[in-house]
Design a protein around this motif. Structure first.
Motif, short mmCIF file in Angstrom:
data_model
loop_
_atom_site.label_atom_id
_atom_site.label_comp_id
_atom_site.label_asym_id
_atom_site.label_seq_id
_atom_site.Cartn_x
_atom_site.Cartn_y
_atom_site.Cartn_z
N ASN A 14 -7.39 6.00 2.71
CA ASN A 14 -7.77 5.55 1.38
C ASN A 14 -7.73 4.03 1.25
O ASN A 14 -8.27 3.47 0.30
CB ASN A 14 -6.84 6.18 0.34
N GLN A 15 -7.11 3.35 2.22
CA GLN A 15 -7.06 1.88 2.22
C GLN A 15 -8.34 1.27 2.79
O GLN A 15 -8.55 0.07 2.66
CB GLN A 15 -5.88 1.39 3.04
N TYR A 16 -9.18 2.11 3.43
CA TYR A 16 -10.37 1.61 4.10
C TYR A 16 -11.60 1.73 3.20
O TYR A 16 -11.58 2.45 2.19
CB TYR A 16 -10.60 2.37 5.41
N ILE B 217 -9.63 -4.35 -2.09
CA ILE B 217 -9.15 -5.69 -1.71
C ILE B 217 -7.75 -5.92 -2.26
O ILE B 217 -6.83 -6.26 -1.52
CB ILE B 217 -10.12 -6.77 -2.21
N PHE B 218 -7.59 -5.74 -3.54
CA PHE B 218 -6.26 -5.98 -4.13
C PHE B 218 -5.97 -4.93 -5.19
O PHE B 218 -6.69 -4.81 -6.17
CB PHE B 218 -6.20 -7.38 -4.76
N TYR B 219 -4.93 -4.15 -4.95
CA TYR B 219 -4.50 -3.13 -5.91
C TYR B 219 -3.03 -3.32 -6.28
O TYR B 219 -2.37 -2.39 -6.73
CB TYR B 219 -4.69 -1.72 -5.32
N GLY B 220 -2.50 -4.47 -6.04
CA GLY B 220 -1.12 -4.73 -6.38
C GLY B 220 -0.11 -3.93 -5.56
O GLY B 220 0.99 -3.67 -6.03
#
Length: 462
Positions: free
Chosen positions: A300-302, A337-340
């Motif tokens: 899920n990070q890709y 890119i950025f999800y905290g």
């Protein structure tokens, strides 16, 4: 070359290129968390059938258990839980296919000046499909499939537990009936002795205190009967509820007596036990589901790539509705890119859950081994205990006969006779209880060694 055609080919090329990576998953190897021993401490030679309760050769018991398989509410609840888990698998599997939606609308505008009236009809189709990059969707589906497997094994475990509970209740009821019959016999014996003492008291051969002591024994035995009667009824209530009936309805079938035990069953190999016990298999399936959840969280990070297309037509009349079409095709690339730290935290959470399932799996295996070893040693020692009670009963009977003769000859104390009689009666009750305990230990051993068996519900849905 037209520009829109070039864009279309570029999207197709990008989609095919990304599909080459589809199915790449990051799963770890799963190994047993403990070292499996080579054998159990003891073992017999008797092979335990899948329906282990048939080893007691009690047709009435088999009839009761067969009825409970389709009427017990706890088991029915486990079955519906399995159906829900299978539905979740079907729901997640639908993500492997494109979605297709149809739209339609109609609008009519009316004005006071009828020359301005208008109508608008519109129809359309739209579809979208996410290419399973990195195997995220596949891992999610596999996780749900393993969870459904675990739920199936949980159902089989519930079925085994139900058979064990019914069998225990069945033979506890047999013991309660035997205890009640024994107590009634002892009451009659004590009343006969009381009548003899009353006769001897009337002719002045004994003191009144001997009669009073015997009356006290009669009342104590009647108290035992009250307890035995209550136990019979409560066990009948318990058996009725296990069969999915109200306690007031009672049960049609009742046990006749405790069974004669077959020879000690073969314990088999510990490795075989791990492979056939449904609770162990459920724990392993849950572990594999957690491993796939972890793989999905990592994937899920890709980036995600999806394709969408739509076609629509609009006109002012139904006859002209399909003359003009608008078609669109799009490829969408979503790269987080950025999800905290949310995605990384989800990976950490799933990794912790996987480790939790691994330790639970190890504990389930250890518990299975302990249950087998406990049942083996308990049955062995219970046989020795019964032999000891039988020897005590024989010695108590001899003592009672001698003390009774001495008392009747006027050289003994009736309190000694009374104590000996009470000891005999208590030992006879203890012997029945010990025989029931031996049967319960054999039930525990069968339950610990048993694998799954096919119920009527499973057979109908295969």
């Amino acid at each position: 070359m037209p520009r829109n055609r070039l864009t279309f080919q570029l999207i197709i090329f990008l989609g095919v290129l990304l599909m080459l990576f589809s199915g790449c998953r990051t799963q770890s190897d799963l190994t047993d968390p403990i070292e499996i021993p080579e054998s159990f401490s003891e073992s017999g030679v008797e092979i335990v059938p899948a329906k282990w309760w048939t080893s007691f050769e009690d047709k009435r018991l088999s009839t009761v258990i067969d009825s409970a398989m389709s009427s017990n509410f706890t088991l029915l609840t486990a079955w519906e839980r399995l159906r829900a888990a299978e539905a979740v698998v079907d729901r997640e599997s639908s993500l492997l296919f494109p979605t297709l939606e149809a739209t339609g609308s109609a609008r009519a505008d009316r004005f006071s000046d009828s020359s301005r009236d208008s109508e608008q009809l519109q129809l359309g189709l739209s579809t979208s499909y996410e290419i399973d990059l990195w195997g995220r969707i596949g891992s999610t589906i596999d996780a749900e499939q393993f969870r459904a497997q675990a739920t199936l094994y949980d159902y089989q475990t519930a079925a085994l537990s139900l058979t064990a509970e019914i069998t225990r209740t069945w033979y506890r009821l047999a013991d309660a009936q035997n205890q009640l019959a024994l107590v009634n016999e002892q009451i009659n014996t004590n009343l006969t002795v009381l009548e003899l003492l009353n006769n001897r008291f009337e002719i002045g051969q004994i003191q009144s205190v001997d009669v009073l002591r015997q009356q006290q024994l009669v009342e104590a035995t009647r108290e035992q009967r009250t307890y035995a009667e209550a136990r019979v009824q409560t066990l009948e209530h318990q058996l009725a509820v296990l069969l999915g009936q109200t306690p007031q309805s009672g049960v049609d079938l009742r046990p006749e007596d405790l069974p004669q035990l077959a020879p000690l069953p073969s314990a088999g190999l510990p490795t075989d036990l791990v492979q056939k016990r449904p609770d162990v298999r459920s724990a392993f399936a849950s572990l594999r589901a957690a491993d796939n959840d972890l793989a999905a969280a990592i994937s899920n990070q890709y980036p995600r790539f999806s394709i969408s297309a739509s076609a629509s037509t609009a006109a002012e009349s139904a006859g002209a509705l399909f003359e003009d079409w608008a078609v669109s095709f799009a490829g969408n690339l979503l790269a987080p890119i950025f999800y905290g730290g949310e995605l990384r935290a989800e990976v950490d959470r799933n990794e912790a859950v996987k480790n939790q399932r691994l330790y639970e799996y190890g504990q389930t295996i250890l518990t299975a081994f302990r249950e087998v070893e406990d049942a083996l040693i308990q049955e062995k020692k219970q046989v020795e205990s019964i032999e000891s009670i039988e020897r005590q009963l024989e010695l108590a009977s001899q003592s009672y006969r001698q003390l009774r003769i001495q008392y009747l000859n006027g050289s003994g104390n009736y309190l000694d006779v009374l104590t000996a009689l009470d000891d005999i009666q208590q030992l006879r009750r203890d012997l029945l209880t010990a025989q029931l305990t031996l049967v319960e230990y054999r039930i525990s051993l069968y339950r610990a060694l048993a694998g799954s068996f096919e119920t009527e519900m499973i057979a109908e849905n295969n």
